[in-house]
Every structure is written in structure tokens, then in C-alpha cells.
Write a protein that holds these residues in place. Structure first.
Motif, short mmCIF file in Angstrom:
data_model
loop_
_atom_site.label_atom_id
_atom_site.label_comp_id
_atom_site.label_asym_id
_atom_site.label_seq_id
_atom_site.Cartn_x
_atom_site.Cartn_y
_atom_site.Cartn_z
N ASN A 118 -16.52 62.65 -62.24
CA ASN A 118 -15.88 63.69 -61.43
C ASN A 118 -15.75 63.19 -60.01
OD1 ASN A 118 -15.67 66.13 -59.69
ND2 ASN A 118 -15.90 67.24 -61.62
N TYR A 153 -23.45 70.25 -56.99
CA TYR A 153 -22.02 70.08 -56.75
C TYR A 153 -21.25 70.10 -58.07
CZ TYR A 153 -23.30 68.36 -52.06
OH TYR A 153 -23.78 68.23 -50.78
N TRP A 156 -21.09 73.57 -59.63
CA TRP A 156 -20.21 74.39 -58.77
C TRP A 156 -18.74 74.11 -59.09
CZ3 TRP A 156 -18.46 72.57 -53.43
CH2 TRP A 156 -17.66 73.53 -52.82
N LEU A 157 -18.39 72.84 -59.27
CA LEU A 157 -16.99 72.46 -59.48
C LEU A 157 -16.59 72.47 -60.96
CD1 LEU A 157 -16.69 69.53 -56.91
CD2 LEU A 157 -15.76 71.84 -56.70
N SER A 158 -17.56 72.26 -61.86
CA SER A 158 -17.23 72.13 -63.27
C SER A 158 -17.70 73.31 -64.11
CB SER A 158 -17.83 70.84 -63.82
OG SER A 158 -17.71 70.77 -65.22
#
Length: 198
Positions: A118, A153, A156-158
Motif C-alpha cells: 500500500n 495507517y 485507517w486506509l484499507s
């Protein structure tokens, strides 16, 4: 799937190539496992052989994480499988099959895994490291902080709990490999960036 299992095995075998040891052998330098700090990583290679050898080691360690996880991503494997392949490469770096299972601390390889898994998460992790390095001037504290936040992180994003769990395991292993640095941090004796160990 058997296909993912082969990727995981390949990741471990690639991760087991100790860039530090190979670089030092090719450049006629001492074995980093027995000299300096005893850690086969870029920092110890810098101490033993200078910037060129250290840059080669750092690049190789990054690629060991990036190539397997990036290949799994390009092959369209789900995030959980990509994270598993990356974790296998990371474990190969820590416990290399070809070098007596004595590997490095894994920060560069773990970062390579994040770049393959990512890109935004990898970018945030690098920014965290840089911010902490500017604030504390201590490389180990910067790496530990960055990889504590990396799974945060990612989730949060995935929002992928399985892959997040594998990244959290990678963070736990990084902390285990840095246990001496953690003791030094608590004692106030961990060297700062740009200063040699006494």
C-alpha cells in the motif's frame, strides 16, 4: 490457495538473501554478523565499509520486501495474501535460511513490504520516521514509532483486519529485534544520528 503458498515460500527464500553479508563479501569487508554491532544491516555496514556499501545494503533490503509483495499485488492477489507474502520475506530477512538464521532487524525490508502492499501507507510511515528523526535524532526511536503507527495507517486506509493483523505481527517482531535499542533508549544511552557509538 496453493498459488499463494508458492508466493509465500518464494518471499521467504528471497528475504533470506542477506544483502549485508553478500555486499561485504563482494567488497572485501568484514562479516557484519561478527564485526561492529553484529547486526547484518545497513547501519553496521556503514560503520564497516562506508556509504557505498551501506546504500547497496539498504537498497537490497528494501527490494527484498518490495519485490515479493509488489509481485503479489501485480498478480491481483487480495491484501491478506499480499501481506502474508511480505511477512514471509520479512521473516526471511530476520531468520535467513542461507545464513544460519542470523539476520537483521528488518526495518528496511518491512518498509519495502509496505511499498509493495500500500503506497500511501508506506509514504505515511516514511514521513513518520522523518518527523521523529528530526525531533529526536535517534534512528531506532524513529523506526519504532513509525512501525507502531504503520498498522494504524493501514487499517485507517484499507479497513482490512486480517492484513492489519499481519502488519501488527511484523511490528511486534521489529520491537523484539530492537530490544537492546529499547533498553538503551530507556537508559538514555542510545546514540543519536550522526554520532558514533562510544
Amino acid at each position: 490457495m496453493p498459488y499463494d503458498f508458492l508466493l509465500i515460500i518464494g518471499g521467504y527464500l528471497l528475504g533470506s538473501v542477506s544483502t549485508a553479508v553478500v555486499t561485504c563479501r563482494l567488497m572485501g569487508l568484514p562479516d557484519p554478523r561478527t564485526q561492529g554491532s553484529g547486526n547484518p544491516g545497513a547501519t553496521n555496514v556503514l560503520r564497516l565499509g562506508g556509504k557505498k556499501a551501506a546504500i547497496i545494503t539498504l537498497a537490497g533490503d528494501l527490494l527484498k520486501g518490495l519485490v515479493p509483495s509488489g509481485a503479489a499485488t501485480l498478480l491481483g492477489r487480495p491484501e491478506l495474501a499480499v501481506a502474508a507474502v511480505g511477512l514471509a520475506a520479512f521473516i526471511g530477512h530476520l531468520y535467513p535460511l542461507y545464513f544460519g538464521f542470523k539476520g537483521g532487524k528488518g526495518v528496511a525490508t518491512a518498509l519495502g513490504v509496505l511499498f509493495g502492499l500500500n503506497l500511501p501507507v508506506a509514504g505515511l510511515t516514511v514521513l513518520t520516521w522523518l518527523g521523529m528523526a528530526l525531533l529526536t535524532r535517534i534512528s531506532s526511536a524513529s523506526a519504532l514509532t513509525a512501525f507502531v503507527l504503520a498498522p494504524v495507517y493501514f487499517y485507517w486506509l484499507s479497513g482490512n483486519p486480517g492484513a492489519t493483523g499481519l502488519l501488527a505481527l511484523m511490528t511486534a517482531l521489529i520491537f523484539w529485534r530492537h530490544r537492546r535499542n529499547i533498553r538503551n533508549l530507556l537508559a538514555g544511552t542510545e546514540p543519536r544520528i550522526g554520532r558514533k557509538k562510544p
